[in-house]
Design an enzyme around this catalytic site. Sequence first.
Site, PDB file in Angstrom:
ATOM      1  N   ARG A   1       1.004  -0.860   0.240  1.00 21.55           N
ATOM      2  CA  ARG A   1      -0.215   0.654   0.127  1.00 21.55           C
ATOM      3  C   ARG A   1       0.472   1.078   0.247  1.00 21.55           C
ATOM      4  O   ARG A   1       0.505   2.273  -0.876  1.00 21.55           O
ATOM      5  CB  ARG A   1      -1.406   0.181   1.435  1.00 21.55           C
ATOM      6  CG  ARG A   1      -1.805  -0.566   1.634  1.00 21.55           C
ATOM      7  CD  ARG A   1      -2.742  -1.040  -0.439  1.00 21.55           C
ATOM      8  NE  ARG A   1      -3.928  -1.690   0.087  1.00 21.55           N
ATOM      9  CZ  ARG A   1      -3.633  -2.790  -1.052  1.00 21.55           C
ATOM     10  NH1 ARG A   1      -3.129  -2.949  -2.118  1.00 21.55           N
ATOM     11  NH2 ARG A   1      -4.957  -3.302  -0.995  1.00 21.55           N
TER      12      ARG A   1
ATOM     13  N   GLU B   1       1.671   1.943  -3.273  1.00 19.54           N
ATOM     14  CA  GLU B   1       1.320   2.169  -3.727  1.00 19.54           C
ATOM     15  C   GLU B   1       0.420   3.204  -4.044  1.00 19.54           C
ATOM     16  O   GLU B   1       0.012   4.525  -4.992  1.00 19.54           O
ATOM     17  CB  GLU B   1      -0.367   1.514  -3.705  1.00 19.54           C
ATOM     18  CG  GLU B   1      -2.206   1.756  -4.600  1.00 19.54           C
ATOM     19  CD  GLU B   1      -3.061   0.641  -3.611  1.00 19.54           C
ATOM     20  OE1 GLU B   1      -3.938   0.524  -4.883  1.00 19.54           O
ATOM     21  OE2 GLU B   1      -3.488   0.532  -2.897  1.00 19.54           O
TER      22      GLU B   1
ATOM     23  N   SER C   1      15.283  15.619   1.591  1.00 21.61           N
ATOM     24  CA  SER C   1      15.985  14.434   2.006  1.00 21.61           C
ATOM     25  C   SER C   1      15.658  13.651   3.354  1.00 21.61           C
ATOM     26  O   SER C   1      14.720  13.808   3.299  1.00 21.61           O
ATOM     27  CB  SER C   1      17.440  15.417   2.556  1.00 21.61           C
ATOM     28  OG  SER C   1      17.942  14.537   3.340  1.00 21.61           O
TER      29      SER C   1
END
Length: 146
Positions: A87, A90, A113
Amino acid sequence: MDKQAMTDALVSAKAAKGLTWETMASDIGVSPVWLASACLGMNSSPADTAKKITDYLELGEDVAKALEAFPTKIWDQAVPTDPLIYRLYEVVGVYGETLKEVIQEKFGDGIMSAIDFSMEVDKVEDPKGDRVLLTLNGKFLPYKTW
């Protein structure tokens, strides 16, 4: 001792003692996210903190030295199948370009960063189902021209 053997020892000791990252971090005086990352081999630990961790878990100097060692930050490049990790992939896959656009519109041409960085994971209680709140806090690094 290499980082994998170190991780195995640390995670096994944590489980055997029935500890959480939150409890350990609070007792040792560090962030739970940083602690988990260092124990999983993705960050190095200052010597004094490595000693605190290994003393806390009753592990030896070999584990402390492995905690202090600089990591090689390599991870599996295949798309993960673990549902939680997938996820997150995703989210970056769907919103990565959006985040890049919005960040660069606000800050200019550069990156966030992952070195001058902190992260928090919080639980937000909600009557419709508890929510996960991830806070990624990284210094903006503008690209230079020369």
